[in-house]
Design a protein around this motif. Structure first.
Motif, PDB file in Angstrom:
ATOM      1  N   GLU A 168       0.833  -1.205   0.000  1.00  0.00           N
ATOM      2  CA  GLU A 168       0.000   0.000   0.000  1.00  0.00           C
ATOM      3  C   GLU A 168       0.869   1.256   0.000  1.00  0.00           C
ATOM      4  OE1 GLU A 168      -3.191   2.510  -0.212  1.00  0.00           O
ATOM      5  OE2 GLU A 168      -3.075   0.375  -0.634  1.00  0.00           O
ATOM      6  N   SER A 169       1.996   1.203   0.697  1.00  0.00           N
ATOM      7  CA  SER A 169       2.916   2.334   0.722  1.00  0.00           C
ATOM      8  C   SER A 169       3.469   2.592  -0.680  1.00  0.00           C
ATOM      9  CB  SER A 169       4.057   2.070   1.704  1.00  0.00           C
ATOM     10  OG  SER A 169       4.930   3.169   1.773  1.00  0.00           O
ATOM     11  N   LEU A 170       3.829   1.545  -1.401  1.00  0.00           N
ATOM     12  CA  LEU A 170       4.297   1.705  -2.783  1.00  0.00           C
ATOM     13  C   LEU A 170       3.226   2.376  -3.633  1.00  0.00           C
ATOM     14  CD1 LEU A 170       6.107  -1.674  -3.549  1.00  0.00           C
ATOM     15  CD2 LEU A 170       7.148   0.599  -3.405  1.00  0.00           C
ATOM     16  N   HIS A 171       1.990   1.960  -3.437  1.00  0.00           N
ATOM     17  CA  HIS A 171       0.868   2.548  -4.178  1.00  0.00           C
ATOM     18  C   HIS A 171       0.733   4.042  -3.845  1.00  0.00           C
ATOM     19  CE1 HIS A 171      -2.990   2.942  -6.146  1.00  0.00           C
ATOM     20  NE2 HIS A 171      -3.479   3.450  -5.031  1.00  0.00           N
ATOM     21  N   MET A 172       0.794   4.375  -2.545  1.00  0.00           N
ATOM     22  CA  MET A 172       0.661   5.775  -2.119  1.00  0.00           C
ATOM     23  C   MET A 172       1.800   6.626  -2.704  1.00  0.00           C
ATOM     24  SD  MET A 172      -0.518   5.308   1.852  1.00  0.00           S
ATOM     25  CE  MET A 172      -0.338   7.035   2.270  1.00  0.00           C
ATOM     26  N   ILE A 173       3.025   6.077  -2.681  1.00  0.00           N
ATOM     27  CA  ILE A 173       4.181   6.815  -3.205  1.00  0.00           C
ATOM     28  C   ILE A 173       4.016   7.060  -4.703  1.00  0.00           C
ATOM     29  CG2 ILE A 173       6.660   6.650  -3.687  1.00  0.00           C
ATOM     30  CD1 ILE A 173       6.873   5.188  -0.927  1.00  0.00           C
TER      31      ILE A 173
END
Length: 183
Positions: A168-173
Motif C-alpha cells: 500500500e505504501s508503494l501505491h501511495m508513493i
C-alpha cells in the motif's frame, strides 16, 4: 474541531521510533497528543541509520547537557531505557515533521516504503480512509494491529502485515509522484 492527520503524525512518530531502534511499540492518541510505549533494541539493531544510540539515549535522558557528560553510565541507560513511555505533544509532532522536511529538502531520493516511518504513514492513511478515529496502534513482529472507532461509534481492530503495508505504501508513493498539484 480539525480532524487529526494520522498519516503525517504517525510518519513523524515513526521517524523518532526508527532512531530508537524499536522492537515493539504501542501508540495511543491522548487528545491531540500521543502516548507511546516502546521496547528498544541495543545498538546495531534492525535500523542502522540515524544518530548513534549512545548519543540518542544521552539526549533522551538529560537533553543536550548529557551529550557532553561522560559520567553518565551508558550501560545503565541501556538497561533503564529498554522500555520507554514517551509523550508527544502536538508541538513535538510538528517539530519532528519539520525536521523530516528539512532533511528531505533538496533531496531527489524517493521515500523508502520499507522504513517504519512510511509503514506508519500508510497505516495512518488507512485509518483516515475509513474516516475513523484511531484508538491505538501496536507493532508486534512483522505486523501492526490498529484499533479504531468508526463514524457510527463501532470499535474495530485489524491486523495489517508489513508486506501489505509495504504494498500500500508503494501505491501511495506512486500516487504522490503522479500528483501534478494546483496550476
Amino acid at each position: 474541531m480539525a480532524k487529526p492527520n494520522y498519516a503525517s503524525d504517525l510518519r513523524a512518530l515513526g521517524q523518532a521510533l526508527e532512531i530508537l531502534r524499536v522492537e515493539r511499540f504501542e501508540i495511543e492518541p491522548d487528545g491531540k497528543s500521543y502516548l507511546v510505549q516502546v521496547t528498544t533494541e541495543r545498538p546495531g539493531g534492525r535500523y542502522g541509520f540515524g544518530p548513534n544510540s549512545e548519543k540518542t539515549l544521552r539526549y533522551i535522558w538529560a537533553g543536550t547537557a548529557a551529550e557532553r557528560d561522560d559520567s553518565i553510565d551508558v550501560h545503565l541507560l541501556y538497561a533503564m531505557a529498554k522500555t520507554l513511555d514517551l509523550h508527544y505533544s502536538p508541538e513535538d509532532v510538528a517539530r519532528l515533521e519539520q525536521e523530516w522536511r528539512a532533511q528531505r529538502a533538496g533531496l531527489r531520493a524517493s521515500a523508502d516504503p520499507a522504513r517504519l516511518s512510511e509503514l506508519l504513514r500508510t497505516a495512518g492513511g488507512y485509518v483516515e480512509s475509513k474516516e475513523a478515529t484511531l484508538l491505538s496502534m501496536r507493532r508486534h513482529g512483522s505486523a501492526v494491529t490498529i484499533r479504531y472507532q468508526t463514524k457510527s461509534g463501532e470499535d474495530r481492530e485489524e491486523t495489517l502485515e508489513d508486506v501489505d503495508l509495504y504494498a500500500e505504501s508503494l501505491h501511495m508513493i506512486s500516487q504522490r509522484k503522479n500528483y501534478v498539484g494546483p496550476h
